[in-house]
Design an enzyme around this catalytic site. Structure first.
Site, PDB file in Angstrom:
ATOM      1  N   ARG A 140      -3.256 -16.959  19.011  1.00 25.04           N
ATOM      2  CA  ARG A 140      -2.553 -17.117  17.742  1.00 25.04           C
ATOM      3  C   ARG A 140      -3.355 -16.562  16.576  1.00 25.04           C
ATOM      4  O   ARG A 140      -2.815 -16.284  15.516  1.00 25.04           O
ATOM      5  CB  ARG A 140      -2.205 -18.592  17.527  1.00 25.04           C
ATOM      6  CG  ARG A 140      -1.279 -18.852  16.355  1.00 25.04           C
ATOM      7  CD  ARG A 140      -0.453 -20.132  16.540  1.00 25.04           C
ATOM      8  NE  ARG A 140      -1.215 -21.260  17.022  1.00 25.04           N
ATOM      9  CZ  ARG A 140      -1.921 -22.092  16.245  1.00 25.04           C
ATOM     10  NH1 ARG A 140      -1.978 -21.893  14.939  1.00 25.04           N
ATOM     11  NH2 ARG A 140      -2.564 -23.114  16.769  1.00 25.04           N
TER      12      ARG A 140
ATOM     13  N   TYR B 162      19.837  -6.369   4.488  1.00 23.60           N
ATOM     14  CA  TYR B 162      20.226  -6.902   5.798  1.00 23.60           C
ATOM     15  C   TYR B 162      20.763  -8.311   5.607  1.00 23.60           C
ATOM     16  O   TYR B 162      20.208  -9.113   4.852  1.00 23.60           O
ATOM     17  CB  TYR B 162      19.019  -6.879   6.729  1.00 23.60           C
ATOM     18  CG  TYR B 162      19.202  -7.628   8.025  1.00 23.60           C
ATOM     19  CD1 TYR B 162      20.285  -7.368   8.869  1.00 23.60           C
ATOM     20  CD2 TYR B 162      18.293  -8.603   8.408  1.00 23.60           C
ATOM     21  CE1 TYR B 162      20.450  -8.052  10.052  1.00 23.60           C
ATOM     22  CE2 TYR B 162      18.445  -9.291   9.598  1.00 23.60           C
ATOM     23  CZ  TYR B 162      19.532  -9.021  10.416  1.00 23.60           C
ATOM     24  OH  TYR B 162      19.693  -9.717  11.587  1.00 23.60           O
TER      25      TYR B 162
ATOM     26  N   ASP C  58      11.995  -2.648   2.379  1.00 20.49           N
ATOM     27  CA  ASP C  58      12.392  -2.662   3.793  1.00 20.49           C
ATOM     28  C   ASP C  58      12.633  -1.212   4.197  1.00 20.49           C
ATOM     29  O   ASP C  58      13.589  -0.575   3.749  1.00 20.49           O
ATOM     30  CB  ASP C  58      13.658  -3.503   3.970  1.00 20.49           C
ATOM     31  CG  ASP C  58      14.012  -3.709   5.433  1.00 20.49           C
ATOM     32  OD1 ASP C  58      13.737  -2.807   6.252  1.00 20.49           O
ATOM     33  OD2 ASP C  58      14.598  -4.760   5.771  1.00 20.49           O
TER      34      ASP C  58
ATOM     35  N   LYS D 290      13.823  -2.135  15.854  1.00 15.55           N
ATOM     36  CA  LYS D 290      14.699  -0.977  15.710  1.00 15.55           C
ATOM     37  C   LYS D 290      13.977   0.317  16.089  1.00 15.55           C
ATOM     38  O   LYS D 290      13.616   0.495  17.242  1.00 15.55           O
ATOM     39  CB  LYS D 290      15.249  -0.940  14.285  1.00 15.55           C
ATOM     40  CG  LYS D 290      15.775  -2.288  13.770  1.00 15.55           C
ATOM     41  CD  LYS D 290      16.804  -2.943  14.662  1.00 15.55           C
ATOM     42  CE  LYS D 290      17.555  -4.082  14.003  1.00 15.55           C
ATOM     43  NZ  LYS D 290      16.767  -5.273  13.656  1.00 15.55           N
TER      44      LYS D 290
END
Length: 408
Positions: free
Chosen positions: A83, A137, A202, A227
């Site tokens: 982590r 988005y 973005d 993507k």
């Protein structure tokens, strides 16, 4: 074709990166994050699946954890815990930072986890107010509007950003080209309007192949790495490219909240970057052909395609968009984008369904709008499938070309 003026980097083969190597983008995409492999006697990057790392030096581990708690910098020496960081994921982060021209990048389990971490970092500094430009988005829009992380949002157009800023504004957020209308903003002008407030762009649709927002004043560059960066529809991830100061804070939030990227996903993303320029340019060439054919088709009311180019196309139909979705056979009717195969979806029903209907339509996301993520298939095969899906041509219908507008 609908678009707005942009001053972003054009997609050319001789684009140079701004990092220490000064290599061409296409070269950096292949080699960044892998520079040490030959010296290690390796060709492919190793996948480190360890969740924990043994150490007999507990004092040294304590010192590294203390240092991380202060700055969020990557700990020196061997890893401590999955982590806190992972060597395979770190390779992808190094490579993406090189491509975007930033000091660092921090990867997360999804694009929404990445955006959430940015909002939490700013909120932890007492800066909960966000200025944002629609469209975004749909889930990004919802996260801001619903105040799920305690943020407050002011929606504005690009010209109103400076007037919308407040003393507690921690972030300005834009998406260019925007999802799903492909509207563009002048990134340099927006960054100037932000003043000292960090601008987050973005860059999912454009990728660093088509534009690098950091070079135009953005302090943070967000990707849904699911993507184009992954590019094959088989990995879920997000990443923020930024300066080292913000990266440190993002690493601390990632450690505390647990939105870590799996090492296998990091490996797939690093592999995806190596073909990113080739994929984006080939898919963009297909998209440009489809745009011309759609623009001349009487069954299509309007086509949206950005000046910057790219592989994303949106278009409005005269008929029922749901019937178009139902009739495709080669093209995949599915959410998401940026894969090697072509995808089509109805934003008002899926990606932007969670946005209030009036806000959605006000941002240009109409009920007849379809979004096409163009892939690498033969363009004539794609057109044949679209042509069939659009249905019968009405007798006497005029070309849609008269309805197209290009902003100069």
């Amino acid at each position: 074709m609908d678009s707005a003026r942009t001053h972003s980097t054009s997609p050319s083969d001789d684009v140079r990166t701004t990092g220490p190597t000064g290599r061409a983008l296409a070269t950096e995409a292949v080699h960044a994050g892998r520079d040490d492999l030959a010296a290690l006697g390796l060709h492919a990057p190793p996948i480190d699946l360890s969740t924990t790392y043994p150490s007999y030096d507990s004092r040294g581990e304590a010192a590294r954890i203390d240092a991380f708690a202060i700055t969020g910098a990557d700990p020196d020496g061997p890893p401590v815990y999955g982590r806190l960081g992972n060597p395979t994921v770190a390779r992808f982060e190094t490579a993406l930072a090189r491509l975007e021209g930033t000091e660092a990048a921090v990867a997360f389990a999804s694009g929404m986890a990445a955006l959430s971490a940015v909002l939490l970092v700013r909120a932890s500094a007492g800066l909960r107010h966000v200025v944002a430009v629609r469209p975004l988005y749909g889930c990004s829009d919802h996260l801001l509007t619903a105040g799920l992380l305690g943020s407050e949002v002011t929606w504005t157009d690009p010209a109103g950003i400076a007037d919308a800023l407040r003393p507690d504004t921690g972030l300005v957020l834009v998406e260019s080209p925007a999802n799903p209308t492909l509207a563009e903003v002048d990134l340099r002008a927006v960054a100037h309007a932000c003043g000292s407030v960090p601008l987050l762009v973005d860059n999912t649709f454009a990728t660093p192949v088509l534009q690098r927002p950091a070079g135009h004043g953005a302090r943070l560059v967000l990707h849904s790495a699911t993507k184009y960066l992954g590019g094959h529809g088989d990995v879920l991830a997000g990443v923020v490219a930024c300066d080292e100061e913000l990266a440190g804070r993002l690493r601390q939030v990632r450690f505390a909240t647990g939105g870590v990227l799996h090492p296998l996903a990091g490996y797939l993303l690093l592999r995806g970057l190596s073909t990113l320029p080739v994929r984006v340019r080939a898919a963009s060439a297909n998209a440009a052909v489809l745009v011309e054919r759609l623009a001349a088709d009487p069954r299509v009311a309007r086509v949206h395609y950005p000046r910057i180019g790219g592989a994303m196309v949106s278009f409005e139909v005269h008929g029922d968009p749901h019937e178009v979705i139902g009739r495709v056979r080669l093209i995949t009717p599915a959410v998401s984008l940026g894969s090697v195969d072509t995808l089509i979806q109805h934003p008002a029903s899926i990606s932007h369904r969670i946005v209030d209907a009036d806000d959605r339509r006000g941002a240009g996301v109409g009920d007849r709008l379809l979004r096409l993520s163009v892939g690498l298939e033969d363009v004539d095969d794609l057109w044949a499938d679209l042509d069939r899906a659009l249905g019968e041509r009405s007798a006497g219908a005029s070309s849609s070309r008269e309805a197209l507008v290009r902003a100069d």
